[in-house]
Every structure is written in structure tokens, then in C-alpha cells.
Design an enzyme around this catalytic site. Sequence first.
Site, mmCIF file in Angstrom:
data_model
loop_
_atom_site.group_PDB
_atom_site.id
_atom_site.type_symbol
_atom_site.label_atom_id
_atom_site.label_comp_id
_atom_site.label_asym_id
_atom_site.label_seq_id
_atom_site.Cartn_x
_atom_site.Cartn_y
_atom_site.Cartn_z
ATOM 1 N N GLU A 1 -9.205 -2.070 6.564
ATOM 2 C CA GLU A 1 -9.929 -1.552 7.246
ATOM 3 C C GLU A 1 -11.473 -2.362 7.897
ATOM 4 O OE1 GLU A 1 -8.045 0.070 9.055
ATOM 5 O OE2 GLU A 1 -6.748 1.887 7.553
ATOM 6 N N HIS B 1 -6.307 -4.408 11.114
ATOM 7 C CA HIS B 1 -5.935 -4.332 9.315
ATOM 8 C C HIS B 1 -4.857 -4.975 8.954
ATOM 9 C CE1 HIS B 1 -3.664 -0.687 9.461
ATOM 10 N NE2 HIS B 1 -3.192 -0.740 9.718
ATOM 11 N N ASP C 1 0.825 -0.771 -0.079
ATOM 12 C CA ASP C 1 0.039 -0.062 0.444
ATOM 13 C C ASP C 1 0.952 1.235 0.109
ATOM 14 O OD1 ASP C 1 0.649 -0.664 2.790
ATOM 15 O OD2 ASP C 1 -1.670 -0.925 3.080
ATOM 16 N N ASN D 1 -6.495 -2.216 15.057
ATOM 17 C CA ASN D 1 -7.816 -2.087 15.041
ATOM 18 C C ASN D 1 -7.654 -4.025 13.568
ATOM 19 O OD1 ASN D 1 -6.499 -1.811 12.001
ATOM 20 N ND2 ASN D 1 -8.001 -1.093 11.806
HETATM 21 P P1 PGA Z 1 3.494 -1.115 12.423
HETATM 22 O O1 PGA Z 1 1.219 -1.044 11.920
HETATM 23 O O2 PGA Z 1 4.112 -2.236 11.890
HETATM 24 O O3 PGA Z 1 3.725 0.336 12.097
HETATM 25 O O4 PGA Z 1 2.792 -1.314 13.903
HETATM 26 C C1 PGA Z 1 0.881 -2.796 11.114
HETATM 27 C C2 PGA Z 1 -0.303 -2.146 10.307
HETATM 28 O O5 PGA Z 1 -0.317 -1.308 10.688
HETATM 29 O O6 PGA Z 1 0.048 -3.186 9.737
#
Ligand code: PGA
Length: 273
Positions: free
Chosen positions: A156, A151, A73, A149
Site C-alpha cells: 500500500e 497498490h 498475496d 490507490n
Molecule cells: P481488482 O483489484 O482487479 O479487483 O480491481 C486490483 C488490485 O487491488 O490489485
Amino acid sequence: MSDWLTIKSDYDAMSEAAAKQVAILIRENNRKGKSTVLGLATGSTPTGLYKELVRLYEEEQLDFSNVITFNLDNYWPCDDAHEKSYVKEMNEKLFDHIIGGERGIKRENIHIPSGKVVEDAIEEHCIAYEEKMKQVGGIDLQIVGIGKNGHIGFNEPEHLADGTPWYKLRTRKVDLSPATIKANGLDGTGIKSAITMGIDTIMQAKSVLLLASGPDKAQIINETFGAEGLNLKSPAGILAGHEHCHLLIDEAAAAAIDKGEAAIKGKGVIARG
Ligand code: PGA
């Protein structure tokens, strides 16, 4: 991959194990004269993995000349030079260190959703992104992190809440959830959208490696994969249906799952090490 879950002592051990797995795949394919198609993630979780891959490139002759990458992404709109740009992040953490030279990755083999594409061309850009993946034979190994959350990529929970089936979610522009805007420090940047691979895109990868580290992820790991069984309100839970998905997490991220061991064990053998 037979094991569903591996718990490592800490972040460094998790990162090293992930890098080892990536390196084994690249070396095996290089021996066979085949390319390796990697799906890559950004965020803090895979930073150690990339650091270790750079070390393997510099010190152990890991050869990236036949590696093709697709990132999950990128924010949109977001210029490549923006401090939040995933192009900038990937260059700094990995690509700038392994590019050029005989064993280096080729710039044309690096793919990241564009933060600069004009709105009218987004759909076409997303279709072309998926098409490129297909042309190179699909993703061999997709690395994913998990948001607090649940995702994966920027898929999401809200994107599934209206009943949209996950298998209809391909690469597309999405609105970020308020939880992600907060967790990713986007307040004040004006960034509210992203272009992300869909859940179905991720599920098409031949294998998936989900990484999670630290106490901040303990609750969502338990809610998604433990306790009450699989929770499909967390997009990451859909990965449990992938035949070759492996969770590689550290003790801190695994701290809440003891009462969920039955659900997790149901998927395979727990390997601690
Ligand atoms: P992070 O993010 O590795 O910074 O915890 C993970 C994500 O949002 O997929």
C-alpha cells in the site's frame, strides 16, 4: 518486451492478449523442456485471463504440467474456505479447471501465501515462500493488477510513506489500508491484514505484466504513469524501473492518460491494438 504500454479496446481483448502472452511463454518453455514459473494475482482484473487460460487448456492443448505458480498475496488470518480467501478464488477461477491429467498443473506446484499460518510462524512462512521462488529459478512472468490507490499486491502507499525504501519490502504480513478494506468489500469481515509479496519480490521477477481495466482505474493509471511523470507515491510506479515491465490496459483505463503521453512515451513505444 520492447513496448512499455499496450492499449486494447476492451476487457476481453486485454484478457485475451494477456493469456496469449502467458501461453506463448509456457509453450516455448515446454518445447525446451523447461518449467515456467508464473506469479499470479487475484481480484476482478485477471478473471478474464484465467478464463482464457482454461479455454486454451481445454481446447488448444495448453500443457500446464511443467508450470509452477506463486500468488502475490492472501488475506491473514483467513481460512481457505472463507469467501474472501485467495486459495478459494484461485481454485474456482483457475486451478480446479486445469488440475489432474497429463497436461494438468500439479497441486504441489501451486503456492499461495497461507491465510492459516499461526502468527508466530508468519515470518518463517514468508522466508520459506521467497526461498521456494529462488529454488525454482525465480518468477519468469509476474501478473499484477493495480489498486485504485496504486497498490501492487498488498503493498500500500502507506507502507512507503514512512520512507521505507521499496527494495527493502519482501514477503511479509501487512496492514491493509482503509481504501483497500473498502475497495475489496472487507468491511464487516474483520479482515484487516494480509501476507503479500513485497515490492522487491515483484521487482525480482524476470518480467512483469500489469493489467488494468475499466473507468475505475483511469485516474490511478494517469496519476501513476502519466501526467506529471512517474509518481512514486503510487507503489505501482516503481514498476517503471523494471527493465521488462509491460502495461496491458484497456481504453477505459487509459482514458485519462492523453496528457501524460510524453511521460509514458519516454519509457518506450505506445502500441495500440
Ligand atoms: P481488482 O483489484 O482487479 O479487483 O480491481 C486490483 C488490485 O487491488 O490489485
